[in-house]
Write a protein that holds these residues in place. Sequence first.
Motif, PDB file in Angstrom:
ATOM      1  N   GLU A  25       0.839  -1.208   0.000  1.00  0.00           N
ATOM      2  CA  GLU A  25       0.000   0.000   0.000  1.00  0.00           C
ATOM      3  C   GLU A  25       0.868   1.250   0.000  1.00  0.00           C
ATOM      4  O   GLU A  25       0.577   2.214  -0.711  1.00  0.00           O
ATOM      5  N   ALA A  26       1.934   1.231   0.804  1.00  0.00           N
ATOM      6  CA  ALA A  26       2.835   2.391   0.896  1.00  0.00           C
ATOM      7  C   ALA A  26       3.486   2.682  -0.454  1.00  0.00           C
ATOM      8  O   ALA A  26       3.643   3.845  -0.847  1.00  0.00           O
ATOM      9  N   VAL A  27       3.866   1.621  -1.194  1.00  0.00           N
ATOM     10  CA  VAL A  27       4.478   1.792  -2.520  1.00  0.00           C
ATOM     11  C   VAL A  27       3.496   2.497  -3.454  1.00  0.00           C
ATOM     12  O   VAL A  27       3.857   3.452  -4.153  1.00  0.00           O
ATOM     13  N   ARG A  28       2.240   2.056  -3.443  1.00  0.00           N
ATOM     14  CA  ARG A  28       1.249   2.617  -4.375  1.00  0.00           C
ATOM     15  C   ARG A  28       0.786   4.013  -3.966  1.00  0.00           C
ATOM     16  O   ARG A  28       0.284   4.768  -4.787  1.00  0.00           O
ATOM     17  N   LEU A  29       0.967   4.341  -2.688  1.00  0.00           N
ATOM     18  CA  LEU A  29       0.632   5.700  -2.223  1.00  0.00           C
ATOM     19  C   LEU A  29       1.853   6.613  -2.278  1.00  0.00           C
ATOM     20  O   LEU A  29       1.835   7.726  -1.750  1.00  0.00           O
ATOM     21  N   ASN A  30       2.940   6.109  -2.902  1.00  0.00           N
ATOM     22  CA  ASN A  30       4.203   6.856  -3.025  1.00  0.00           C
ATOM     23  C   ASN A  30       4.793   7.244  -1.675  1.00  0.00           C
ATOM     24  O   ASN A  30       5.296   8.344  -1.486  1.00  0.00           O
ATOM     25  N   LEU A  31       4.708   6.314  -0.722  1.00  0.00           N
ATOM     26  CA  LEU A  31       5.295   6.536   0.606  1.00  0.00           C
ATOM     27  C   LEU A  31       6.464   5.581   0.859  1.00  0.00           C
ATOM     28  O   LEU A  31       7.043   5.599   1.946  1.00  0.00           O
ATOM     29  N   TRP A  32       6.802   4.751  -0.127  1.00  0.00           N
ATOM     30  CA  TRP A  32       7.895   3.783   0.038  1.00  0.00           C
ATOM     31  C   TRP A  32       8.518   3.543  -1.339  1.00  0.00           C
ATOM     32  O   TRP A  32       7.795   3.525  -2.344  1.00  0.00           O
ATOM     33  N   PRO A  33       9.834   3.336  -1.416  1.00  0.00           N
ATOM     34  CA  PRO A  33      10.467   3.049  -2.715  1.00  0.00           C
ATOM     35  C   PRO A  33       9.831   1.831  -3.381  1.00  0.00           C
ATOM     36  O   PRO A  33       9.369   0.919  -2.701  1.00  0.00           O
ATOM     37  N   LYS A  34       9.823   1.831  -4.705  1.00  0.00           N
ATOM     38  CA  LYS A  34       9.249   0.688  -5.435  1.00  0.00           C
ATOM     39  C   LYS A  34      10.073  -0.567  -5.146  1.00  0.00           C
ATOM     40  O   LYS A  34      11.296  -0.538  -5.244  1.00  0.00           O
ATOM     41  N   VAL A  35       9.393  -1.626  -4.747  1.00  0.00           N
ATOM     42  CA  VAL A  35      10.058  -2.900  -4.451  1.00  0.00           C
ATOM     43  C   VAL A  35       9.346  -4.023  -5.203  1.00  0.00           C
ATOM     44  O   VAL A  35       8.190  -3.882  -5.599  1.00  0.00           O
ATOM     45  N   LYS A  36      10.045  -5.131  -5.381  1.00  0.00           N
ATOM     46  CA  LYS A  36       9.474  -6.282  -6.073  1.00  0.00           C
ATOM     47  C   LYS A  36       8.371  -6.890  -5.210  1.00  0.00           C
ATOM     48  O   LYS A  36       8.577  -7.150  -4.023  1.00  0.00           O
ATOM     49  N   ILE A  37       7.197  -7.089  -5.802  1.00  0.00           N
ATOM     50  CA  ILE A  37       6.068  -7.703  -5.089  1.00  0.00           C
ATOM     51  C   ILE A  37       5.622  -8.923  -5.899  1.00  0.00           C
ATOM     52  O   ILE A  37       5.299  -8.805  -7.077  1.00  0.00           O
ATOM     53  N   ASN A  38       5.637 -10.082  -5.252  1.00  0.00           N
ATOM     54  CA  ASN A  38       5.215 -11.319  -5.912  1.00  0.00           C
ATOM     55  C   ASN A  38       3.833 -11.738  -5.416  1.00  0.00           C
ATOM     56  O   ASN A  38       3.435 -11.396  -4.296  1.00  0.00           O
ATOM     57  N   TYR A  39       3.140 -12.517  -6.236  1.00  0.00           N
ATOM     58  CA  TYR A  39       1.822 -13.050  -5.874  1.00  0.00           C
ATOM     59  C   TYR A  39       1.903 -14.575  -5.960  1.00  0.00           C
ATOM     60  O   TYR A  39       1.636 -15.160  -7.009  1.00  0.00           O
ATOM     61  N   PRO A  40       2.311 -15.227  -4.830  1.00  0.00           N
ATOM     62  CA  PRO A  40       2.615 -16.660  -4.876  1.00  0.00           C
ATOM     63  C   PRO A  40       1.412 -17.589  -5.029  1.00  0.00           C
ATOM     64  O   PRO A  40       1.572 -18.762  -5.303  1.00  0.00           O
ATOM     65  N   SER A  41       0.203 -17.088  -4.826  1.00  0.00           N
ATOM     66  CA  SER A  41      -0.968 -17.963  -4.984  1.00  0.00           C
ATOM     67  C   SER A  41      -2.133 -17.153  -5.523  1.00  0.00           C
ATOM     68  O   SER A  41      -2.070 -15.932  -5.627  1.00  0.00           O
ATOM     69  N   GLU A  42      -3.210 -17.846  -5.870  1.00  0.00           N
ATOM     70  CA  GLU A  42      -4.397 -17.197  -6.435  1.00  0.00           C
ATOM     71  C   GLU A  42      -5.257 -16.541  -5.360  1.00  0.00           C
ATOM     72  O   GLU A  42      -6.191 -15.817  -5.659  1.00  0.00           O
ATOM     73  N   GLN A  43      -4.947 -16.819  -4.095  1.00  0.00           N
ATOM     74  CA  GLN A  43      -5.788 -16.309  -3.002  1.00  0.00           C
ATOM     75  C   GLN A  43      -5.751 -14.790  -2.961  1.00  0.00           C
ATOM     76  O   GLN A  43      -4.681 -14.178  -3.067  1.00  0.00           O
ATOM     77  N   LYS A  44      -6.918 -14.185  -2.810  1.00  0.00           N
ATOM     78  CA  LYS A  44      -7.011 -12.729  -2.776  1.00  0.00           C
ATOM     79  C   LYS A  44      -6.208 -12.154  -1.616  1.00  0.00           C
ATOM     80  O   LYS A  44      -6.230 -12.642  -0.503  1.00  0.00           O
ATOM     81  N   GLY A  45      -5.451 -11.088  -1.939  1.00  0.00           N
ATOM     82  CA  GLY A  45      -4.708 -10.406  -0.888  1.00  0.00           C
ATOM     83  C   GLY A  45      -3.405 -11.091  -0.507  1.00  0.00           C
ATOM     84  O   GLY A  45      -2.666 -10.582   0.324  1.00  0.00           O
ATOM     85  N   GLN A  46      -3.135 -12.263  -1.095  1.00  0.00           N
ATOM     86  CA  GLN A  46      -1.907 -12.983  -0.763  1.00  0.00           C
ATOM     87  C   GLN A  46      -0.756 -12.425  -1.590  1.00  0.00           C
ATOM     88  O   GLN A  46      -0.765 -12.500  -2.818  1.00  0.00           O
TER      89      GLN A  46
END
Length: 647
Positions: free
Chosen positions: A309-330
Amino acid sequence: MSNHKDLQKLTLAGLLISLGIIYGDIGTSPLYVFKAIVGHQTITDTLALGGVSLIVWTLTLQTTLKYVVITLQADNKGEGGIFSLFSLVRRRAKWLVIPAVVGGCALLADGIITPPISISSAIEGLKPIYPHIPTMSIVIVIIGGLFFIQQFGTSLVGKAFGPIMFIWFSMMGVLGLAFIIQEPSVFKALNPYYGIKLLVSDPYAFVILGAVFLCTTGAEALYSDLGHCGRSNIRISWIYVKTCLILNYLGQSVWLMQHNGKVIDMDKFNPFYAIMPQWFLIFGIGIATVATIIASQALISGSFTLIAEAVRLNLWPKVKINYPSEQKGQLYVPSVNWLLCAGCIGVVLLFKTSDAMTAAYGLSITVAMLMTTILVSKFLKKKKYPDYVITIFLAVYLVIEITFLSSNLVKFIHGGWFTLSVGIVLFSVMWTWHTARKIRNRYVKFIEIEDYFNIIKELSDDESVPKYASQLVYLTSANFDSEIESKIIYSILQKQPKRADVYWLVHVDVVDEPYKREYEVDFLVPNKLIRIDFKLGFRIEQQINLLFRKVVEDLVKNGEVDITSKYTSLNKHKIVGDFRFVVIEKVISRSHNLSFYERFIMAFYVYLKKVSLSEERGFGLDLSFVTVEKVPLMLAAAETVELDRIK
């Protein structure tokens, strides 16, 4: 999204899921709260009854009233957490970014201390049975394993969380009840008189208050995980959780009363394990260990969500975000995962025992709660609650939380410095990223795009200029379709003139609604210059490559654009033209007219930019189709240079 809405309904499955996700931290606090309250003091009825009275009223005022009743109302399209709350109220005042950033950093700092203290408290229960057991090594192995499995996703394990936590709470309630039956008079501790009496009479009252606060440290998780479980499920399941917690605390209080006048070594006789029958002890420790691992898992997942959330609100440097499963919010954030892992292992090595860790625990979470109080008061104002209601809310909770903060500050030299230091480091990163962006935007020059419509059309049709790409895409930060950065025009017309069949401008607007996914298309120059505005929620992954492709496919399907290659040989075969993204990276130039503070911020920002994800990777662009152009961000006018020409 339908699954997301289903979670908001009151169901048996929802209640079970909420037990597994939300109450790990607050549910494992009986392992160390009374242990911290008693410390090395002589046990008295006043201490036993007053301690449990303070716990009950802290859980009632802080967790039940503030979070379950009031704060859960502040749901952002079903989502909770300090950044969701900030998104709801940020338009009311610019300074509200400060409590949001401070609260977010405090919660992340709490994520470093919670797993070690919870798991250590559980494993140390083995000491009376196996006095020489290497508890530190076991805790480090468990923590290392927990962080290692994050990369594979935890949806499979997560399904077992609810039933296990149900067993955990039921076990605590039954164990407490077994001792309450021996001394039913302990129920008089529900009267706040006994808590006040302890605070007035005990010379260590301030230290005791800091220990009491540990019973409510997981209250923030109630709100943070609102989106996973829904308000109704949280409120109903809390009734059962609170009942079991209070029964267990009352049972521990009875055990203490039975040892009136004694000084007990809390390393060997934790009241939590002391109320267990001897034959059940090994099973109880096993269940406690699993419960603390679940508590740690919930906190780690919460930290990943917070950073995303911080990355998308421009409050944190862009970092790699992975989505390891199909579960929402995981999601899984590798950099944060390993930083948290190193921090947790560092805590174990530094403090060694859960007793020592309690000194470091609580300080950061008190700060987070204070920040939430400020933001909630603004939310109540937005919802047009009467001023006197907001004033009472602020007065009550500022007094309670400032008192708790003061009592936790007593722990500063014993370990509180650690979480505070971590919080300050995190704050410096968030604040630098936020402030540097504001400084940069101050010097970005926007011009009227309409002035360049004709020249862009002429360039596109000018066959004397080599074609750069069939479809040329620029990412723009201009909020209005009438404007464009001067650097983009400079890139198209002057820095190697770039002829293309169609020019695309793509703008991403992060909106306050968490899961919004919309777009608008403006045909600025028909078939030549097109602008797409994406409106994406702060919890939506910004995969611009995929989103842009989807929009273009829709436009082609509707016959609004033609992306067939204009090259004669390719056009007759209906071959699609090539796409190229141009990312303009602004580089600081001549910063001497900035203040010392701003120069320091920009220097730190440049370092953070080097270690963070690049713009093109952050937006999920296919690197084989991307050109990165570095342009100077002029912070001062070019110096006037005088030269004399000689013959």
